[in-house]
Motif scaffolding. Structure first.
Motif, PDB file in Angstrom:
ATOM      1  N   SER A  39      46.495  40.817  32.646  1.00 11.85           N
ATOM      2  CA  SER A  39      45.591  41.285  33.690  1.00 11.85           C
ATOM      3  C   SER A  39      44.255  40.568  33.790  1.00 11.85           C
ATOM      4  CB  SER A  39      45.310  42.788  33.483  1.00 11.85           C
ATOM      5  OG  SER A  39      46.501  43.540  33.425  1.00 11.85           O
ATOM      6  N   LEU A  40      43.775  39.968  32.696  1.00 14.85           N
ATOM      7  CA  LEU A  40      42.383  39.514  32.659  1.00 14.85           C
ATOM      8  C   LEU A  40      42.026  38.560  33.788  1.00 14.85           C
ATOM      9  CD1 LEU A  40      39.625  39.474  31.360  1.00 14.85           C
ATOM     10  CD2 LEU A  40      40.440  37.742  29.754  1.00 14.85           C
ATOM     11  N   HIS A  41      42.818  37.509  33.967  1.00 18.66           N
ATOM     12  CA  HIS A  41      42.431  36.507  34.962  1.00 18.66           C
ATOM     13  C   HIS A  41      42.577  37.034  36.387  1.00 18.66           C
ATOM     14  CE1 HIS A  41      41.374  33.125  32.423  1.00 18.66           C
ATOM     15  NE2 HIS A  41      42.309  33.553  31.592  1.00 18.66           N
ATOM     16  N   ALA A  42      43.538  37.924  36.613  1.00 14.64           N
ATOM     17  CA  ALA A  42      43.636  38.558  37.931  1.00 14.64           C
ATOM     18  C   ALA A  42      42.411  39.422  38.191  1.00 14.64           C
ATOM     19  CB  ALA A  42      44.903  39.411  38.017  1.00 14.64           C
ATOM     20  N   PHE A  43      41.950  40.145  37.174  1.00 22.17           N
ATOM     21  CA  PHE A  43      40.761  40.982  37.317  1.00 22.17           C
ATOM     22  C   PHE A  43      39.516  40.134  37.601  1.00 22.17           C
ATOM     23  CE2 PHE A  43      42.164  45.018  34.776  1.00 22.17           C
ATOM     24  CZ  PHE A  43      43.230  45.168  35.657  1.00 22.17           C
ATOM     25  N   VAL A  44      39.424  38.963  36.962  1.00 22.51           N
ATOM     26  CA  VAL A  44      38.289  38.069  37.226  1.00 22.51           C
ATOM     27  C   VAL A  44      38.303  37.648  38.697  1.00 22.51           C
ATOM     28  CG1 VAL A  44      37.289  35.800  36.747  1.00 22.51           C
ATOM     29  CG2 VAL A  44      38.081  37.238  34.858  1.00 22.51           C
TER      30      VAL A  44
END
Length: 225
Positions: A39-44
């Motif tokens: 999820s991290l890069h999508a959230f960024v």
């Protein structure tokens, strides 16, 4: 200044964007399966879109440095360092315990004590002043039992974090309050990170390591006989 905030030390994968102390956007999700890698890069990307800025507009990256999940911290730190290297901007690190106390400051508590679950009866914890937010004890890994935190039995104290549920069952503190729904969050990095930016308190990106507190303990494979 515009700062990207990343907090992945717990079950909460959390990203925020701020301009000064103003929160522009936050994207986060609590998952029992620790979905930071997914999820991290999508959230960024979503946070940048929500804040209506691009990576090139960023002045710094701030990171919840732990303690917490070994894997989560590795993922967050690697991403934060990657952004800093690529954009040539500074890295700011904040103890994740400090992000958990923000909602409870000035609520008439003598002490705020974060408890991050570290499996079995162990927690990561530190003690903070309920008014100033000053850290009064060093962050530590603590095994809970009936005698834990007895020095606060006559004080107004609140325990916060996912370790608070097991603490509530065992601690002999009938007057204490417990809030187990609080996780380290990128939105609570904003104030500390802004202060550190203004004081040029930056990390050495090349040598920065998260605050693991304990060594990683993996499962040992059995030797073939």
């Amino acid at each position: 200044m515009k700062i990207l905030h990343i907090e992945t030390s717990s079950k909460n994968c959390s990203v925020a964007i701020s301009d000064g102390e103003k929160l522009l956007c936050v994207c986060e999700e609590v998952s029992e399966n620790y979905k930071q890698s997914e999820s991290l890069h999508a959230f960024v990307e979503w946070a940048l879109e929500g804040a209506e800025i691009t990576l090139k507009d960023l002045d710094a990256v701030s990171l919840g440095m732990g303690p917490g999940s070994y894997t989560g911290l590795r993922i967050g730190a690697s991403s934060a360092k990657g952004f800093c290297y690529g954009l040539k901007i500074p890295l700011i690190a904040v103890n994740s315990m400090e992000t958990m106390i923000e909602p409870f400051l000035d609520q008439n508590f003598d002490y705020i004590i974060p408890l991050l679950d570290a499996r079995r009866m162990e927690v990561y914890t530190a003690v903070f002043d309920g008014d100033s937010g000053k850290m009064l004890t060093e962050t530590e890994a603590k095994i809970l039992d009936e005698t834990s935190f007895q020095e606060f039995k006559d004080k107004k104290v609140i325990f916060v974090g996912d370790g608070a549920s097991k603490a509530k069952e065992i601690l002999q503190l009938p007057e204490a309050e417990f809030n187990e729904k609080i996780y380290p969050s990128a939105k609570y990095l904003v104030k500390k990170a802004t202060d550190k930016f203004n004081n040029s308190q930056f990390e050495d990106v090349a040598y920065f390591e998260p605050f693991y507190l304990k060594e990683f303990q993996g499962v040992k494979k059995k030797k073939a006989e």
